[in-house]
Design a protein around this motif. Sequence first.
Motif, PDB file in Angstrom:
ATOM      1  N   LYS A 217     -27.709  27.121   5.415  1.00 48.65           N
ATOM      2  CA  LYS A 217     -26.346  27.442   5.837  1.00 48.65           C
ATOM      3  C   LYS A 217     -26.336  28.848   6.420  1.00 48.65           C
ATOM      4  CE  LYS A 217     -21.557  27.324   4.151  1.00 48.65           C
ATOM      5  NZ  LYS A 217     -20.666  27.140   2.983  1.00 48.65           N
ATOM      6  N   SER A 218     -25.440  29.113   7.352  1.00 49.85           N
ATOM      7  CA  SER A 218     -25.335  30.436   7.969  1.00 49.85           C
ATOM      8  C   SER A 218     -24.084  31.149   7.472  1.00 49.85           C
ATOM      9  CB  SER A 218     -25.294  30.323   9.494  1.00 49.85           C
ATOM     10  OG  SER A 218     -26.509  29.774   9.973  1.00 49.85           O
ATOM     11  N   TYR A 219     -24.156  32.494   7.490  1.00 54.84           N
ATOM     12  CA  TYR A 219     -23.050  33.303   6.980  1.00 54.84           C
ATOM     13  C   TYR A 219     -22.756  34.477   7.896  1.00 54.84           C
ATOM     14  CZ  TYR A 219     -22.985  30.678   2.732  1.00 54.84           C
ATOM     15  OH  TYR A 219     -22.863  29.651   1.854  1.00 54.84           O
ATOM     16  N   LEU A 398     -25.947  22.731   6.651  1.00 52.22           N
ATOM     17  CA  LEU A 398     -24.516  22.648   6.387  1.00 52.22           C
ATOM     18  C   LEU A 398     -23.729  23.450   7.426  1.00 52.22           C
ATOM     19  CD1 LEU A 398     -24.467  23.200   2.510  1.00 52.22           C
ATOM     20  CD2 LEU A 398     -24.443  21.020   3.744  1.00 52.22           C
ATOM     21  N   ASP A 400     -20.446  25.848   8.528  1.00 51.04           N
ATOM     22  CA  ASP A 400     -19.853  27.011   7.881  1.00 51.04           C
ATOM     23  C   ASP A 400     -18.794  26.631   6.858  1.00 51.04           C
ATOM     24  OD1 ASP A 400     -21.478  28.390   9.582  1.00 51.04           O
ATOM     25  OD2 ASP A 400     -19.905  29.656  10.426  1.00 51.04           O
ATOM     26  N   GLN A 402     -18.602  23.943   5.062  1.00 50.71           N
ATOM     27  CA  GLN A 402     -19.046  23.032   4.014  1.00 50.71           C
ATOM     28  C   GLN A 402     -19.461  23.780   2.760  1.00 50.71           C
ATOM     29  OE1 GLN A 402     -21.920  20.520   6.526  1.00 50.71           O
ATOM     30  NE2 GLN A 402     -21.122  19.024   5.050  1.00 50.71           N
ATOM     31  N   PHE A 404     -21.834  24.080  -0.674  1.00 50.12           N
ATOM     32  CA  PHE A 404     -23.165  23.678  -1.100  1.00 50.12           C
ATOM     33  C   PHE A 404     -23.106  22.420  -1.965  1.00 50.12           C
ATOM     34  CE2 PHE A 404     -24.672  27.943   0.081  1.00 50.12           C
ATOM     35  CZ  PHE A 404     -25.917  27.621   0.604  1.00 50.12           C
TER      36      PHE A 404
END
Length: 478
Positions: A217-219, A398, A400, A402, A404
């Motif tokens: 996932k990216s943040y 995933l 952004d 969504q 975990f």
Amino acid sequence: MNVETGTLQPGQARCPAETTQEIIARDKVPAPAWAASESYEYLGSEDVSKERYTDADFAKGEFARLWTRTWQMACREEHIPEVGDYYVYDVGSYSFVVVRSGEDEIRAHFNSCLHRGTKLKPSGTAGFAMSLKCPFHGWDWNLDGSLKNLPEKWDFAHATRRKMCLPEARVARLGGFVWINMDPDAPSLEDYLGEAALAHLKAWKLEDRYIYLHVQKSYPANWKLTMEAFMEAYHVGDTHPQVAPANGDVNSQYDVYGKHVDRFISTLGVVSPKLYGKYTEQDIIENFTLGDSSSLGGSKPQLKEGERARQVMADMFRDMFETATNTDLSHVSDTELLDTYSYTFFPNLFLFPGISLPMIYRFRPDARDHRRTIYEVMFMRPLPKDGSVPETAEVEILADNQSFMEAKGMDPGFGNILDQDTDNLYAQQEGLEASAKPGLTLADYQEIRIRNFERTVDHYMAMEPKFPDWEKLQRHEC
């Protein structure tokens, strides 16, 4: 302690509760020496500048000075088990095709055609190929990087075969991981990690594990800020209040093993020192939730008089994990079974090698946005004792928005913990941008891993820029 004044010196203060080592010392199956040890180093109390998280030029400097010199985990060996198997590893704008070029040979080629620069394999892919062929004009290389075919070579007399080998990063294999380094002059991986950390990594025998779940996932936060969210247990009480009744937090242990490796140990099956007297040993059992062991095999036992929750959980885990994974854990200490061991391997790798929480975290900066990070979580299990080799999980990416908890195979309780950790990142990045204060104030002990990490960042940022050297990276006679 200052003998004359009776006051603690900087870095000497500890939580006034039982220590991690005191907890471990009471276990039935004793800890090995490398676990029953401490290696704290006081590294100063100065603030850490906020610009390293907010300044785009600082991020550019990292790509020119840090990422080109450091050892990075590119993949696991089980990602490329057969000759011809490849895995693409990207960090920022750099990209590598990591390929098994021989039965016992792995190479990491720069992922760029030597004709007009097209990527040989798409980013984020893995697969099988017996050569590395450019999809644009068909230039083709053997797995060892030697040129196999140059279409219409009559028109390229000036491009001699000797100069057309694919440049390579250095490759090292350790603990079942494939590590790469772009710097041909860098120290060996063993020297980079150091003797103590190397001994720890070998003791965990991670080559005998496999990845059964891989989520990405990216943040919208700087890569260092994102990593540092996982470097201490100081945040547990407010960020993860649901786990405090069964987890040590402010009495966790922190260790430093040189510039490139550090560790913490956070004990499970005990109550947080901040909640002493509020929970019984039975309450600890009832409140325990973490990863694979959230359900305790579907049964939470009633303790007999005098029994310690921690020991009962250790005994249960040993039976539960042996059955679930078809492995023999009789030789594994209670602390290795239960506790959270977290190692940071600079620049971007976390290993959680314990049995109850067996994970890998990897963090990669987004080359297009210094405020954005690619974060991966990989879960490991021991290889079955019958010799079978389970299939390695493919990555699930995933969006952004969504959780975990939506990842297939993710334990909901642990997915919630990851959401809680990463939800803080939005507010922290934006808060730093808005702050009038020029730096971050760190705890001397509980946040020593952050200080050690940023000290190492400064070490590399003080160097001259170093970019991949075409001449040195061509290793073959083509």
